[in-house]
Design an enzyme around this catalytic site. Structure first.
Site, PDB file in Angstrom:
ATOM      1  N   TYR A 174      49.412   8.043  53.809  1.00  0.00           N
ATOM      2  CA  TYR A 174      49.797   6.629  53.438  1.00  0.00           C
ATOM      3  C   TYR A 174      50.662   5.854  54.514  1.00  0.00           C
ATOM      4  CZ  TYR A 174      54.044   9.341  52.011  1.00  0.00           C
ATOM      5  OH  TYR A 174      54.951  10.173  52.123  1.00  0.00           O
ATOM      6  N   LYS A 175      50.702   6.763  56.005  1.00  0.00           N
ATOM      7  CA  LYS A 175      51.590   5.884  56.954  1.00  0.00           C
ATOM      8  C   LYS A 175      50.440   5.204  57.653  1.00  0.00           C
ATOM      9  CE  LYS A 175      55.149   9.020  56.472  1.00  0.00           C
ATOM     10  NZ  LYS A 175      55.759  10.510  56.592  1.00  0.00           N
TER      11      LYS A 175
HETATM   12  C1  PLP Z   1      56.256  10.948  55.665  1.00  0.00           C
HETATM   13  C2  PLP Z   1      56.232  12.743  55.934  1.00  0.00           C
HETATM   14  C3  PLP Z   1      56.186  13.311  54.960  1.00  0.00           C
HETATM   15  C4  PLP Z   1      55.959  13.022  53.575  1.00  0.00           C
HETATM   16  O1  PLP Z   1      55.782  13.961  52.713  1.00  0.00           O
HETATM   17  P1  PLP Z   1      55.134  13.346  51.313  1.00  0.00           P
HETATM   18  O2  PLP Z   1      54.916  14.924  50.512  1.00  0.00           O
HETATM   19  O3  PLP Z   1      54.139  12.874  51.185  1.00  0.00           O
HETATM   20  O4  PLP Z   1      56.412  13.010  50.424  1.00  0.00           O
HETATM   21  C5  PLP Z   1      56.404  14.577  55.267  1.00  0.00           C
HETATM   22  N1  PLP Z   1      56.604  15.265  56.843  1.00  0.00           N
HETATM   23  C6  PLP Z   1      56.801  14.106  57.639  1.00  0.00           C
HETATM   24  C7  PLP Z   1      57.120  14.627  58.924  1.00  0.00           C
HETATM   25  C8  PLP Z   1      56.686  12.978  57.342  1.00  0.00           C
HETATM   26  O5  PLP Z   1      56.841  12.150  58.283  1.00  0.00           O
END
Ligand code: PLP
Length: 400
Positions: free
Chosen positions: A224-225
């Site tokens: 989602y990024k």
């Molecule tokens: C955004 C991000 C996550 C997100 O993990 P979710 O399980 O989607 O909340 C994990 N690790 C890194 C390094 C991130 O930048």
């Protein structure tokens, strides 16, 4: 006199400018500078999801599983990861998939009791490594890194030993945005006999990733990024094909079986990457992700990277000209080859500016204690938007 910070010629010369109109409009937003935390929706996502519900789910019903849904987890992902087919899946969340892979990796190195990580890594990565280490009686060697920099090959070389089972790191630091030397670090870890897992959450969709060329063993990342899959979109995972036969899923389930529909008594894992799956794939969410992956592939990840560097370079120019006089510091690399997709600006008191920035339609990201992360996603952000957003920030600083 020409203004060296004028965004107009930059936008006029942007070969990807046409992609901006392909995102859903957000009328009250002056500058969206948080594509590194939640990408904007492609306008086609709403149409594709509506069509999927109406035509596929609606009319194909249970037949849809045999008409493509079942294969979706393996088909996505390879597009932007520099990975040959059959090595990636879309499933779970980053946290859950990371847990599966860390747990599977340490089981592949019996007799070794260490995991090397970055003490400054994203909390979930440290939580997962800490949790697996506690469960398995392993030691965590968290390398202390410079918050404005990131993990270096020398630091990894000093940390690994014949006791290291796994080196688990982020490719791009979530604070500084610094790109780690993945190929060199992977080589160092392998020379010590350890496996390497890369978290690509802040690189996939913004920076060319070459998992196969690096020789990486395992990887995870966020949907989602920069991949614009929508809030809570499923994550993706990678396991190098040679490693797959030994991978044991710590959350086994029927979809990861060799023959899910045989309903056999005993669990036999699928031979390939599907053994990482546990339950029924998140098809609706994967359809949303697919729209964006196709758009990124159409633009070309090298063109995306070139625009991203131009945008972050522009952020640095503006920061030097307008914000440095107000005491704002750049806590990200200036060198393009190691600069990721976002720039961290720091100044005591930034927290208090968040509400007025939001009120003015400027949406950056905030990270404690005093960092503003500026993440201009290449396909959806114009230079004019960066100019306008940082202009609002400068005006607010003028008044503080
Ligand atoms: C955004 C991000 C996550 C997100 O993990 P979710 O399980 O989607 O909340 C994990 N690790 C890194 C390094 C991130 O930048």
């Amino acid at each position: 006199m020409t203004d060296p910070l004028d965004p107009a010629p930059r936008d006029a010369g942007d070969p990807l400018a046409g992609f901006r109109d392909r995102f859903s409009p957000a009328p009250d937003v002056v500058a969206y500078l948080d594509g590194n935390s939640l990408g904007r929706p492609p306008a086609a996502t709403a149409d594709r999801l509506a069509a999927f519900v109406r035509d596929e789910w609606g009319t194909r019903l249970i037949r849809g599983w045999d008409e493509g849904w079942w294969q979706l987890p393996e088909e996505l992902g390879a597009l932007v990861l520099g990975a040959a087919a059959g090595q990636t899946v879309v499933a779970d969340s980053t946290t859950v998939l990371l847990h599966k892979l860390v747990r599977a990796a340490v089981a592949l190195r019996p007799g070794r009791d260490g995991i090397v990580t970055d003490a400054g890594d994203f909390p979930t990565d440290r939580d997962v490594v800490g949790g697996v280490a506690a469960e398995r009686g392993l030691r965590v060697h968290a390398v202390g890194t410079d918050p404005a920099g990131g993990i270096t090959p020398d630091q990894v070389a000093a940390a690994v030993s014949e006791r290291t089972a796994l080196v688990c790191l982020s490719h791009v630091g979530y604070r500084s945005g610094r790109i780690a030397d993945a190929a060199a670090i992977t080589r160092i870890a392998h020379d010590a006999g350890a496996l390497v897992l890369w978290d690509l959450s802040h690189s996939a969709g913004a920076i060319p990733v070459e998992l196969d060329a690096w020789g990486a063993d395992l990887a995870v990342g966020c949907g989602y990024k920069y991949l614009n899959g929508g809030p809570g979109a499923p994550a993706f995972g990678y396991v190098r094909s040679g490693l797959q036969p030994g991978i044991e899923n710590p959350l086994p389930g029927w979809v990861g079986r060799a023959e899910p529909f045989a309903m056999e008594r005993d669990f036999t894992p699928a031979t390939g990457i599907r053994r990482l799956l546990s339950g029924t794939p998140p098809v609706l969410a994967a359809v949303g992700l697919q729209v964006s992956l196709e758009m990124i592939a159409e633009a070309g990840i090298d063109a995306v990277r070139a625009k991203s560097l131009a945008l972050t370079g522009y952020v640095l120019e503006i920061a030097d000209a307008w914000l440095a006089p107000h005491g704002v510091t750049v806590a990200s690399p200036r060198e393009p080859s190691v600069r990721g997709g976002h720039v961290m600006l720091t100044r005591p008191g930034f927290r208090d500016l968040l509400a007025p920035l939001h009120a003015a339609g400027v949406l950056p990201d905030f990270r404690d204690p005093d960092g503003l992360r500026i993440g201009p996603a290449a396909l959806s952000t114009s230079f004019a938007e960066v100019h306008a957003g940082l202009g609002v920030l400068r005006d607010l600083l003028d008044r503080t």
